[in-house]
Structure formats: structure tokens, C-alpha cells
Design an enzyme around this catalytic site. Structure first.
Site, PDB file in Angstrom:
ATOM      1  CB  CYS A 127      -6.352   9.618  -3.632  1.00  2.00           C
ATOM      2  SG  CYS A 127      -5.760   8.312  -4.746  1.00  2.00           S
TER       3      CYS A 127
ATOM      4  CG  HIS B 139       0.016   2.839  -5.191  1.00  4.87           C
ATOM      5  ND1 HIS B 139       0.350   3.141  -3.882  1.00  4.87           N
ATOM      6  CD2 HIS B 139      -1.333   3.048  -5.270  1.00  4.87           C
ATOM      7  CE1 HIS B 139      -0.729   3.517  -3.226  1.00  4.87           C
ATOM      8  NE2 HIS B 139      -1.768   3.458  -4.032  1.00  4.87           N
TER       9      HIS B 139
ATOM     10  CB  CYS C 277      -3.624   4.348  -0.661  1.00  7.62           C
ATOM     11  SG  CYS C 277      -4.484   3.204  -1.732  1.00  7.62           S
TER      12      CYS C 277
END
Length: 396
Positions: free
Chosen positions: A383, A353, A94
Site C-alpha cells: 500500500c 518498513h 512507500c
């Protein structure tokens, strides 16, 4: 190599509108998404000779499908940049898009580059299923396909079981640890949608979001303007029967790309433009994998300490909203941060996302917000699955 670190500036930042899973961008290859933002970014600095770009860094969390074969280099070629412009693809899950920004900035700071592009891309819609090779040839047994869209797959049996829980279960673990209620999560999610919808209505994304060729998508596809606390409360928990994490207070699966133009002083003169912001300090940290959502806590603290700043001095913060519970767990541990300064134009619950692109989107968002304010300090942080946190400080 220079005797001192050079200042690094963000000259410009663009992104696509973020598409929902199976939505408007599902028909667009990830290498084309990356090429689109790269081409748009370069075209917005007409004084810059594209041949002067020393390197292109792109984050990509998957890399198992059409984004294989170094998607950064593919983007350079597909965007029509000179073949002399190289490209490298980085993967920190991510955090990949932000890692690309950090690596590009580092190359400029030490004198290895003067002008670089950094960004990220992900098409979760087009992430393929993969098939492992059998241990011996011509196996007669059935074989299993693994989805590469999100999360753990083909897990090493040596990994402790508690480390390899699903991402949603990891969010529920943070709920347990920090006492985060369902109502608080839903209220956070509602604010994300309202802030994003308001920002679009006020034209705050007009100078940041660029269209995708051949696609009729003019705004982030997952924003729900009409949702309410009552509507969010009707959604059932997804990961635990008696849990609190729902589809409504989690980020969706998405497609999209983002890119930033980074330069030193010489590169800045070559663009003929005023920078949006200056790159400050960065930090990466590790945490127990099942508590990955709290990864930004220590990363942000360390980045701010390196920059000589404190939470109370921040003008704006872009904290990736993988889950409302995860974002709230971070905010619990930053008591000096004004929550009103966090994701003022909406966060990932509303915007989306797209894994490899999100870090670049967050960084670009901070740069544009600092430019609009005229001065200040901003923080972008997120995160990372398997237990990491990444943070980057920008100044203007």
C-alpha cells in the site's frame, strides 16, 4: 527500441539489515546506505564489468535531507562505480523501491537498457525538519519546523479533510470497514515476529542480507523474539482512544536499503550467473486516500490478470505490513489466497518498513524465495500513502 518486449531477469538481490528509528543505522547517511547495497550487489557478480550497467534506479520517499540531489547518482559515485554509470531517483512514497524495479525492468524490456540496478533507500532516523520560506522577506514572526519523517505535512488547504487523515487513523478506518478485531491484529503481528525470527535462525536471510560498513548489526533490529499475545495486548491504542491499532501491531519507523540486479538475455550472459527469477507483470492503482491500506487489493488482482495467473497458483506473497489491520483488510478480499503463503519469512511489523526501500526489499524477498523453491510464481505488493497500490509478479 525492439519489435518485441525482452524477458527481464532478476540476477541477484541484496538488502541491509533493517535498523530501528534512532538505532544502529541512525549514524549512517542514506546515500551511504544506498552506496553500500549497490557496491555489495555489483561485487557479487565478479564477471560483470560495472561499466556495462546502463542505469541505476533508486526509490526514495523523503528526499528532503542527505538523500537530496538524486540519491541514486550519489550512490553510484560513492560506491566507486564508473562515472559513466547514470542514476535516477523515483518517488512513489512507500512504493518507491518497487517503482524503481518496475521502471528498470521496463527500460530493459523495451531495449533501452540491457543491465540495470534497481533499489530503494530510506533513513527515517535522519529525515530532517524543514522550514518553509516566509511569504515576505525578513518576517518578524515565529516560523514552524515540519518533520519529514512520515506522513502529511504542509497540506494544501484545498485537499478534502477526510483525505488527509493520519496513516494510523487510516488503519482504524479499515478496522471499522472490515470488522477487524484487536485480537486478530495482535495475532497477525505475533506471527510476523515469529516467522522473521525463525527465518533468521534457519539461515534463510544469509544469502540476501549484506552488512553495513562500520556498523555492528547482523539482524533486523526490530524483531521481538520473546513477544507474546499477552504482551501485545497490554499496549494502548495510539491513534484513537478507543481504537485497536497499537505500536505492537503496526510497522515501526526504520532505516535501510535494498538493491536488485536486472538484466536481459545479453546481460545475463555478461554476469555468468543463473537468475533468481523472471519479472512478470505489474500494476498500479488508486484508491480513496484515507483507505490507502487497501491499495494492494486491486493492484494485485490486475497484475495477476496481466500475468495470466490466479491467487491460488501463488507459491509466495510478500505483502507489506504497514499495519496488521491494513494487511488483514487486503487478505479479506483475496479469499483464494492461502494465508500461509503470505510473508513466510516475516513481514514489516517485525522486519521494519524503511519507506523508500521496502518495495525493493519485498521484490528481492520474492525472488530469493522462488529461487529456493526452484519454480513457481510470486507476488510482491504494498500500500502507498495518499491512496495507491502497487504489485509485481515474478516467475521461475
Amino acid at each position: 527500441m525492439t519489435d518485441r518486449l525482452r524477458d527481464v531477469y532478476v540476477v541477484d538481490a541484496v538488502r541491509t539489515p533493517i535498523g530501528k528509528y534512532g538505532g544502529a543505522l541512525a549514524g549512517v547517511r542514506p546515500d551511504d546506505l544506498a552506496a553500500g547495497v549497490l557496491g555489495a550487489l555489483v561485487s557479487r557478480s565478479p564477471e560483470l564489468d560495472p561499466a556495462r550497467i546502463d542505469d541505476v534506479f533508486f526509490g526514495d520517499a523523503n528526499g528532503a535531507g542527505e538523500d537530496n540531489r538524486d540519491v541514486a547518482r550519489m550512490a553510484v559515485l560513492l560506491a566507486g562505480l564508473p562515472v559513466t554509470v547514470p542514476g535516477t531517483t523515483v518517488n512513489r512514497l512507500c512504493g518507491s523501491g518497487m517503482e524503481a524495479v518496475i521502471q528498470a525492468a521496463r527500460a530493459i524490456a523495451v531495449g533501452d537498457a540491457s543491465i540495470a540496478v534497481a533499489g530503494g533507500v530510506e533513513s527515517m532516523s535522519r529525515a530532517p525538519w524543514v522550514l518553509q520560506k516566509p511569504e515576505r522577506g525578513y518576517s518578524a514572526a515565529h516560523q514552524q519546523l515540519h518533520s519529514t519523517t512520515l506522513g502529511w505535512r504542509m497540506v494544501n488547504p484545498r485537499m478534502p479533510r477526510e483525505w488527509t487523515v493520519g496513516l494510523g487513523e487510516g488503519a482504524e478506518l479499515l478496522v471499522d470497514r472490515y470488522g477487524i478485531g484487536r485480537d486478530e491484529q495482535d495475532a497477525f503481528a505475533l506471527a510476523s515476529h515469529r516467522n522473521a525470527a525463525r527465518a533468521w535462525a534457519d539461515g534463510l536471510y544469509d544469502g540476501e542480507v549484506v552488512p553495513v560498513d562500520g556498523v555492528d548489526l547482523t539482524r533486523d533490529e526490530c524483531i521481538r523474539d520473546t513477544t507474546s499475545i499477552e504482551a501485545l495486548a497490554t499496549l494502548k491504542p495510539v491513534f484513537r482512544k478507543d481504537g485497536t491499532v497499537t505500536a505492537g501491531n503496526s510497522s515501526p519507523l526504520n532505516d535501510g536499503a535494498a538493491a536488485l540486479l536486472l538484466v536481459d538475455e545479453d546481460g545475463l550472459r555478461a554476469t555468468g550467473r543463473e537468475p533468481l527469477a523472471r519479472v512478470g507483470a505489474s500494476a498500479v492503482t488508486g484508491i480513496e486516500p484515507q483507505y490507502f491500506g487497501a491499495g494492494p487489493v486491486e493492484a494485485a488482482r490486475r497484475a495477476l490478470k496481466k500475468a495470466g495467473r490466479e491467487f491460488g497458483e501463488l507459491h509466495t506473497v510478500e505483502l507489506n505490513e504497514a499495519f496488521a489491520a491494513q494487511a488483514l483488510a487486503c487478505l479479506r478480499q483475496w479469499p483464494d489466497l492461502d494465508p500461509a503463503r503470505v510473508n513466510p519469512r516475516g513481514g514489516a511489523i517485525a522486519i521494519g518498513h524503511p519507506l523508500g526501500a521496502s518495495g525493493a526489499r519485498l521484490t528481492g524477498a520474492v525472488a530469493h524465495q522462488l529461487a529456493a523453491a526452484g519454480s513457481g510464481t510470486g507476488l510482491a505488493t504494498l500500500c502507498i500513502g495518499v491512496g495507491q497500490g502497487l504489485a509485481l509478479v515474478l516467475e521461475r
